[in-house]
Design a protein around this motif. Sequence first.
Motif, PDB file in Angstrom:
ATOM      1  N   LYS A  99      56.683  22.637  59.837  1.00  0.00           N
ATOM      2  CA  LYS A  99      57.727  23.686  59.716  1.00  0.00           C
ATOM      3  C   LYS A  99      59.046  22.775  59.848  1.00  0.00           C
ATOM      4  O   LYS A  99      60.415  23.097  59.317  1.00  0.00           O
ATOM      5  CB  LYS A  99      57.637  24.643  60.587  1.00  0.00           C
ATOM      6  CG  LYS A  99      56.510  25.507  60.238  1.00  0.00           C
ATOM      7  CD  LYS A  99      56.436  26.002  58.989  1.00  0.00           C
ATOM      8  CE  LYS A  99      57.366  27.312  59.090  1.00  0.00           C
ATOM      9  NZ  LYS A  99      57.017  27.969  57.755  1.00  0.00           N
ATOM     10  N   LEU A 100      59.154  21.840  60.824  1.00  0.00           N
ATOM     11  CA  LEU A 100      60.408  20.776  60.857  1.00  0.00           C
ATOM     12  C   LEU A 100      60.792  20.106  59.694  1.00  0.00           C
ATOM     13  O   LEU A 100      62.077  19.602  59.707  1.00  0.00           O
ATOM     14  CB  LEU A 100      60.191  20.115  62.181  1.00  0.00           C
ATOM     15  CG  LEU A 100      60.332  21.080  63.724  1.00  0.00           C
ATOM     16  CD1 LEU A 100      60.161  20.118  64.780  1.00  0.00           C
ATOM     17  CD2 LEU A 100      61.619  21.661  63.737  1.00  0.00           C
ATOM     18  N   SER A 101      59.872  19.748  59.061  1.00  0.00           N
ATOM     19  CA  SER A 101      59.881  18.607  57.891  1.00  0.00           C
ATOM     20  C   SER A 101      60.267  19.415  56.534  1.00  0.00           C
ATOM     21  O   SER A 101      61.230  19.074  56.130  1.00  0.00           O
ATOM     22  CB  SER A 101      58.750  17.752  57.880  1.00  0.00           C
ATOM     23  OG  SER A 101      58.484  17.257  59.057  1.00  0.00           O
ATOM     24  N   GLU A 102      59.065  20.312  56.364  1.00  0.00           N
ATOM     25  CA  GLU A 102      59.485  21.045  54.956  1.00  0.00           C
ATOM     26  C   GLU A 102      59.815  22.318  54.958  1.00  0.00           C
ATOM     27  O   GLU A 102      60.323  22.850  54.069  1.00  0.00           O
ATOM     28  CB  GLU A 102      58.006  20.509  54.057  1.00  0.00           C
ATOM     29  CG  GLU A 102      57.863  19.207  53.848  1.00  0.00           C
ATOM     30  CD  GLU A 102      56.952  18.820  52.810  1.00  0.00           C
ATOM     31  OE1 GLU A 102      56.658  19.608  52.238  1.00  0.00           O
ATOM     32  OE2 GLU A 102      56.476  17.518  52.788  1.00  0.00           O
ATOM     33  N   ASN A 103      58.997  23.100  55.853  1.00  0.00           N
ATOM     34  CA  ASN A 103      59.150  24.737  55.956  1.00  0.00           C
ATOM     35  C   ASN A 103      59.042  25.480  54.795  1.00  0.00           C
ATOM     36  O   ASN A 103      60.004  26.322  54.360  1.00  0.00           O
ATOM     37  CB  ASN A 103      60.656  24.677  56.628  1.00  0.00           C
ATOM     38  CG  ASN A 103      60.660  26.170  57.224  1.00  0.00           C
ATOM     39  OD1 ASN A 103      59.791  26.746  57.531  1.00  0.00           O
ATOM     40  ND2 ASN A 103      61.967  26.770  57.200  1.00  0.00           N
ATOM     41  N   LEU A 104      57.855  25.059  54.203  1.00  0.00           N
ATOM     42  CA  LEU A 104      57.646  25.921  52.717  1.00  0.00           C
ATOM     43  C   LEU A 104      56.403  26.850  53.184  1.00  0.00           C
ATOM     44  O   LEU A 104      56.288  27.247  54.368  1.00  0.00           O
ATOM     45  CB  LEU A 104      57.114  24.849  51.731  1.00  0.00           C
ATOM     46  CG  LEU A 104      58.268  23.879  51.400  1.00  0.00           C
ATOM     47  CD1 LEU A 104      57.855  22.914  50.190  1.00  0.00           C
ATOM     48  CD2 LEU A 104      59.418  24.670  50.739  1.00  0.00           C
ATOM     49  N   SER A 105      55.688  27.193  52.289  1.00  0.00           N
ATOM     50  CA  SER A 105      54.652  28.198  52.353  1.00  0.00           C
ATOM     51  C   SER A 105      53.589  27.761  53.356  1.00  0.00           C
ATOM     52  O   SER A 105      53.425  26.355  53.553  1.00  0.00           O
ATOM     53  CB  SER A 105      53.979  28.641  51.244  1.00  0.00           C
ATOM     54  OG  SER A 105      53.259  27.509  50.419  1.00  0.00           O
TER      55      SER A 105
END
Length: 288
Positions: free
Chosen positions: A61-67
């Motif tokens: 979540k801290l890196s890409e934060n997608l689904s």
Amino acid sequence: MKKTKQRTNKVNYNENISFPVGTALAVEKYGEKLCFDHLFSKFKQRGVPLEGLVKALISYKLSENLSLTRGSNWINRCEVLEEFGLKSFEQKTLYRAIETIGEHYQEIILDLQDVIFSQYDFIHTDVNMDWSSLILWGDKASLGKYGYSRDHRPDKKQVMFGITELRKPINIPIGLTIAKGNLNDQTHFQTTFNQVRNNLKNNSMIIFDKGANGKDNLNSIIASKMQFLTAKKLNASDDKLIKKFWDLKPLEIDKDEGVCGFKQEFPTRTNYFFFSKKLKTENLASSL
């Protein structure tokens, strides 16, 4: 040196993969500092350790934060699995882990509070509290209800959340409450306040907006030997005071901003009335 070779304007695909190891190392460090092993070991997670999944998910979540679907794929790479001491798992395992966290989130947050306050001697425990909502695009969430939408989507169900943070210069979040989408701030206040009150010192300042301003809430703060700062809901007697504002000879507070005001004192509270020349000018300009 003269440049003779141009960079390519096309990136060719290869099999190499990467992930931000610095983020992962930071999560590992603070996971250890915040005693994740103790926090999550009490909740059984068949097959895959919950602690490792939590740290891997935070890194994602801290890196890409997608689904979450992509999150499962992101974590299920041998390099990431190795970093967090995990074995390959199915997507439903991640969903089950998140469900477990959701079921026990209040206990987890209280444990986190205990760890944080045991490790740091904060210069104060004054807090900011605020409440907002998130719209839902599905219809399966039991907390999803129609309510006042801050996102201006009254056609969508929503969930409410409340946040508590230690105010500046600390600015660390210490509380999170989740509620049904039709719960108003005044009712939600008690849940949010009760979640953190035991870790706040006497005379701590509780700061919140007027949506949660109510007699029961103010009395609850006073009974806990704390103070409050909130916007006032104006009534008829306040309107009379405002009409004779200049007759009451308000004190100059900020000459540059054109701010002046007076206070009205009661046994358990003080009302402050302010006038800002700058704010008046801005509001008039925005209404044109």
